[in-house]
Scaffold this motif. Structure first.
Motif, PDB file in Angstrom:
ATOM      1  N   CYS A   1       7.039  -2.939   8.781  1.00 46.39           N
ATOM      2  CA  CYS A   1       5.691  -2.452   8.508  1.00 46.39           C
ATOM      3  C   CYS A   1       5.465  -1.130   9.243  1.00 46.39           C
ATOM      4  O   CYS A   1       6.006  -0.909  10.325  1.00 46.39           O
ATOM      5  CB  CYS A   1       4.676  -3.495   8.965  1.00 46.39           C
ATOM      6  N   GLU A   2       4.653  -0.274   8.635  1.00 47.40           N
ATOM      7  CA  GLU A   2       4.207   0.949   9.301  1.00 47.40           C
ATOM      8  C   GLU A   2       2.782   0.735   9.790  1.00 47.40           C
ATOM      9  O   GLU A   2       1.936   0.214   9.043  1.00 47.40           O
ATOM     10  CB  GLU A   2       4.257   2.130   8.332  1.00 47.40           C
TER      11      GLU A   2
ATOM     12  N   TYR B   1      -3.536  -0.541   8.779  1.00 49.36           N
ATOM     13  CA  TYR B   1      -4.415   0.367   9.519  1.00 49.36           C
ATOM     14  C   TYR B   1      -5.366  -0.431  10.387  1.00 49.36           C
ATOM     15  O   TYR B   1      -6.070  -1.327   9.909  1.00 49.36           O
ATOM     16  CB  TYR B   1      -5.214   1.240   8.555  1.00 49.36           C
TER      17      TYR B   1
ATOM     18  N   ALA C   1       1.908  -0.960   4.910  1.00 47.82           N
ATOM     19  CA  ALA C   1       1.347  -0.325   6.101  1.00 47.82           C
ATOM     20  C   ALA C   1       0.076  -1.070   6.497  1.00 47.82           C
ATOM     21  O   ALA C   1      -0.605  -1.674   5.649  1.00 47.82           O
ATOM     22  CB  ALA C   1       1.035   1.142   5.833  1.00 47.82           C
TER      23      ALA C   1
ATOM     24  N   TYR D   1      -0.755   2.329  11.173  1.00 50.21           N
ATOM     25  CA  TYR D   1      -1.630   3.482  11.337  1.00 50.21           C
ATOM     26  C   TYR D   1      -2.690   3.130  12.363  1.00 50.21           C
ATOM     27  O   TYR D   1      -3.247   2.020  12.352  1.00 50.21           O
ATOM     28  CB  TYR D   1      -2.344   3.833  10.033  1.00 50.21           C
TER      29      TYR D   1
ATOM     30  N   THR E   1      -1.286  -1.123   1.473  1.00 47.84           N
ATOM     31  CA  THR E   1      -1.891  -0.755   2.747  1.00 47.84           C
ATOM     32  C   THR E   1      -2.999  -1.746   3.049  1.00 47.84           C
ATOM     33  O   THR E   1      -3.889  -1.955   2.219  1.00 47.84           O
ATOM     34  CB  THR E   1      -2.459   0.670   2.709  1.00 47.84           C
TER      35      THR E   1
END
Length: 232
Positions: free
Chosen positions: A107-108, A87, A85, A110, A55
């Motif tokens: 990719c995720e 953020y 991920a 947030y 992350t």
């Protein structure tokens, strides 16, 4: 909860490595910023091979904070084949990744002012003063009973963050102190930190984002040293 640093320099001192830090929780690697020098240093450490997931917390989109992020995402997706991920409380980073050809499935993302990464691991974003044309954030990162604040590039500590540190609710501060003296509106300074942090608490404050080797001055004033500069 002490961060490990891959670099401690500002944009114009790449010999120090772009300022970036990491910690690992149960095999999950958390990375604060991913500037131009960071991907190479991550490969050298072997961290990407050993982690289960990654992350990245991006403070803003200046190249010395996000310059190798597209390559890192592609590498994690194509080579390591591990979840990654990012953020960031807004759309700037997502737009940057789109411009660099990062597909949505690589990719995720947030977003939002507050995020829960996993049980007991959460983060809150604080807007900070750095560049008028960018959305810039510092992060209050909480893991179980421990917590820290990472400023990114920021001239000042947000009042709520400073109060939380002085009252013991934040254990460690990592704050931009690019200049030895307060020389502009974009970055912090050792003089500012010396004015707002009492000597008894300075051992838990780690100035970063150096424009020179200030490690001697940090020790003289009682501050922590996040890492020794890697070059001169």
């Amino acid at each position: 909860m002490i961060l490990n640093f891959l670099g401690c320099g500002c944009a114009y001192r790449p010999q120090f490595g772009n300022t970036s830090a990491w910690l690992s929780v149960d095999g999950r690697l958390f990375l604060f910023d991913c500037g131009e020098t960071v991907f190479t240093r991550l490969l050298q450490t072997g961290l990407l091979e050993r982690c289960r997931s990654l992350t990245v917390l991006v403070t803003h989109c200046h190249a010395d904070h996000a310059g190798s992020l597209p390559t890192l995402i592609s590498y994690m997706h194509d080579v390591e084949q591990k979840p990654v991920a990012v953020y960031y409380p807004g759309e700037d980073v997502r737009t940057l990744m789109t411009c660099c050809g990062i597909a949505v499935d690589e990719c995720e993302f947030y977003s939002g002012a507050n995020i829960v990464f996993a049980p007991g691991i959460r983060c809150s974003a604080f807007p900070v003063e750095h560049h008028p044309d960018l959305h810039c954030y510092g992060y209050h990162f909480i893991c179980g009973p421990e917590s820290l604040y990472y400023s990114g590039d920021a001239r000042r500590l947000p009042p709520g963050v400073l109060d939380a540190f002085l009252n013991g609710r934040i254990r460690e501060l990592y704050q931009d102190a690019t200049f030895l003296e307060d020389q502009g509106a974009s970055h912090g300074s050792l003089d500012y930190l010396s004015a707002v942090i009492p000597p008894s608490l300075r051992r838990n404050v780690y100035p970063m984002h150096f424009s020179g080797d200030f490690s001697g001055q940090l020790r003289d004033r009682g501050f922590g040293v996040c890492m020794e500069p890697l070059g001169r």
